[in-house]
Write a protein that holds these residues in place. Structure first.
Motif, PDB file in Angstrom:
ATOM      1  N   ASP A  42     -23.560 -21.090  18.143  1.00  0.00           N
ATOM      2  CA  ASP A  42     -22.110 -21.007  17.958  1.00  0.00           C
ATOM      3  C   ASP A  42     -21.750 -19.945  16.936  1.00  0.00           C
ATOM      4  O   ASP A  42     -20.800 -19.188  17.110  1.00  0.00           O
ATOM      5  CB  ASP A  42     -21.549 -22.361  17.507  1.00  0.00           C
ATOM      6  CG  ASP A  42     -21.343 -23.290  18.692  1.00  0.00           C
ATOM      7  OD1 ASP A  42     -21.496 -22.827  19.840  1.00  0.00           O
ATOM      8  OD2 ASP A  42     -21.020 -24.472  18.463  1.00  0.00           O
ATOM      9  N   GLU A  59     -22.089 -16.600  18.487  1.00  0.00           N
ATOM     10  CA  GLU A  59     -20.992 -16.370  19.437  1.00  0.00           C
ATOM     11  C   GLU A  59     -19.707 -16.016  18.702  1.00  0.00           C
ATOM     12  O   GLU A  59     -18.961 -15.125  19.102  1.00  0.00           O
ATOM     13  CB  GLU A  59     -20.759 -17.627  20.271  1.00  0.00           C
ATOM     14  CG  GLU A  59     -21.431 -17.615  21.628  1.00  0.00           C
ATOM     15  CD  GLU A  59     -21.114 -18.893  22.388  1.00  0.00           C
ATOM     16  OE1 GLU A  59     -22.059 -19.634  22.663  1.00  0.00           O
ATOM     17  OE2 GLU A  59     -19.931 -19.160  22.648  1.00  0.00           O
ATOM     18  N   LEU A  60     -19.486 -16.744  17.622  1.00  0.00           N
ATOM     19  CA  LEU A  60     -18.270 -16.530  16.828  1.00  0.00           C
ATOM     20  C   LEU A  60     -18.270 -15.139  16.204  1.00  0.00           C
ATOM     21  O   LEU A  60     -17.247 -14.451  16.182  1.00  0.00           O
ATOM     22  CB  LEU A  60     -18.193 -17.602  15.748  1.00  0.00           C
ATOM     23  CG  LEU A  60     -16.808 -17.998  15.253  1.00  0.00           C
ATOM     24  CD1 LEU A  60     -15.890 -18.324  16.417  1.00  0.00           C
ATOM     25  CD2 LEU A  60     -16.923 -19.216  14.338  1.00  0.00           C
ATOM     26  N   PHE A  65     -17.521 -12.680  18.805  1.00  0.00           N
ATOM     27  CA  PHE A  65     -16.104 -12.789  19.138  1.00  0.00           C
ATOM     28  C   PHE A  65     -15.251 -12.014  18.140  1.00  0.00           C
ATOM     29  O   PHE A  65     -14.339 -11.271  18.521  1.00  0.00           O
ATOM     30  CB  PHE A  65     -15.704 -14.274  19.162  1.00  0.00           C
ATOM     31  CG  PHE A  65     -14.225 -14.504  19.296  1.00  0.00           C
ATOM     32  CD1 PHE A  65     -13.606 -14.424  20.533  1.00  0.00           C
ATOM     33  CD2 PHE A  65     -13.461 -14.809  18.190  1.00  0.00           C
ATOM     34  CE1 PHE A  65     -12.238 -14.634  20.660  1.00  0.00           C
ATOM     35  CE2 PHE A  65     -12.095 -15.028  18.296  1.00  0.00           C
ATOM     36  CZ  PHE A  65     -11.479 -14.941  19.541  1.00  0.00           C
ATOM     37  N   MET A  82     -15.707 -17.005  27.235  1.00  0.00           N
ATOM     38  CA  MET A  82     -14.659 -16.670  26.268  1.00  0.00           C
ATOM     39  C   MET A  82     -13.323 -17.177  26.773  1.00  0.00           C
ATOM     40  O   MET A  82     -12.611 -17.895  26.103  1.00  0.00           O
ATOM     41  CB  MET A  82     -14.620 -15.158  26.082  1.00  0.00           C
ATOM     42  CG  MET A  82     -13.775 -14.751  24.916  1.00  0.00           C
ATOM     43  SD  MET A  82     -14.059 -13.047  24.493  1.00  0.00           S
ATOM     44  CE  MET A  82     -12.444 -12.369  24.784  1.00  0.00           C
ATOM     45  N   LYS A 136     -15.397 -24.043  16.368  1.00  0.00           N
ATOM     46  CA  LYS A 136     -15.547 -22.700  16.927  1.00  0.00           C
ATOM     47  C   LYS A 136     -14.302 -22.301  17.713  1.00  0.00           C
ATOM     48  O   LYS A 136     -13.732 -21.225  17.499  1.00  0.00           O
ATOM     49  CB  LYS A 136     -16.769 -22.633  17.840  1.00  0.00           C
ATOM     50  CG  LYS A 136     -17.084 -21.214  18.274  1.00  0.00           C
ATOM     51  CD  LYS A 136     -18.272 -21.165  19.198  1.00  0.00           C
ATOM     52  CE  LYS A 136     -17.899 -21.705  20.558  1.00  0.00           C
ATOM     53  NZ  LYS A 136     -18.898 -21.421  21.588  1.00  0.00           N
ATOM     54  N   MET A 138     -11.487 -19.357  16.976  1.00  0.00           N
ATOM     55  CA  MET A 138     -11.149 -18.376  18.008  1.00  0.00           C
ATOM     56  C   MET A 138      -9.655 -18.364  18.288  1.00  0.00           C
ATOM     57  O   MET A 138      -9.046 -17.302  18.383  1.00  0.00           O
ATOM     58  CB  MET A 138     -11.909 -18.678  19.298  1.00  0.00           C
ATOM     59  CG  MET A 138     -13.360 -18.269  19.248  1.00  0.00           C
ATOM     60  SD  MET A 138     -14.160 -18.719  20.795  1.00  0.00           S
ATOM     61  CE  MET A 138     -15.671 -17.784  20.663  1.00  0.00           C
TER      62      MET A 138
END
Lengths: 96, 100
Positions: free
Chosen positions: A21, A24-25, A28, B1, B17, B21
């Motif tokens: 995670d 991924e963050l 991102f 995503m 998370k 986002m």
């Protein structure tokens, strides 16, 4: 202090995130930053090219054909000029 | 995503998370909108209100509407052209890059 961001911060415990995670963050955020940078450039290019290309009075809600062509050229020439500046600075640095 | 619609801020605690986002996306969208509003107002005020009167006239209001649409069209044109250019420069190879 009851703003959404501070309450969000309090609820967030990022240390609980799994390594996957976290990665991924991170990816991102990298992507979003790049997107924001491109958008920022588009804002300033539109600013410059609107001044150059939309010189008459506003007749309709649409770009005239010549204004659109002008805007496209404006973007390309601005970036050409940008590269030229970089190249020139580079040659100045090398000739020192 | 995409694809996961975690209903705007709900589940913040259970899914940190997604919450981060969402927060990042929202703030980016806000910054983008704010910038657009500022620029539209600046340029269209210039075009549509050459001499400010005691109130916005109806022709000034109409002009603003057209101008806004026109500015956004210009934004999209510029955006398309810029992205095409970035892609061209990138495919030419990393040499002499620095477009980003």
């Amino acid at each position: 202090m009851d703003s959404p961001s501070s309450s969000l911060d309090q609820n967030l415990d990022l240390s609980k995130l799994s390594p996957k995670d976290k990665q991924e963050l991170q990816q991102f955020v990298v992507n979003e930053s790049q997107k924001a940078r491109i958008q920022q450039t588009v804002h300033s290019l539109t600013d410059v090219c609107w001044r150059k290309c939309v010189t008459g009075t506003i007749r309709s809600g649409k770009l005239e054909k010549n204004e659109e062509a002008c805007a496209q050229n404006c973007v390309d020439r601005f970036l050409d000029a940008n590269l030229l500046v970089i190249k020139h600075l580079d040659s100045m640095r090398n000739s020192q | 995503m995409d694809g996961i619609s975690n209903g705007l801020g709900f589940g913040g605690a259970s899914d940190p998370k997604a919450a981060v986002m969402n927060q990042v996306r929202q703030e980016a969208a806000m910054a983008n909108a704010r910038q657009l509003i500022e620029k539209v107002n600046e340029h269209c005020f210039d075009k549509c209100v050459p001499k400010p009167g005691s109130s916005l006239s109806s022709s000034e209001t109409t002009c603003f509407t057209s101008c806004m649409e026109k500015y956004m069209q210009a934004w999209n044109t510029v955006s398309r052209q810029y992205i095409t250019r970035i892609q061209q420069e990138n495919s030419k190879g990393a040499a002499g890059g620095g477009m980003f």
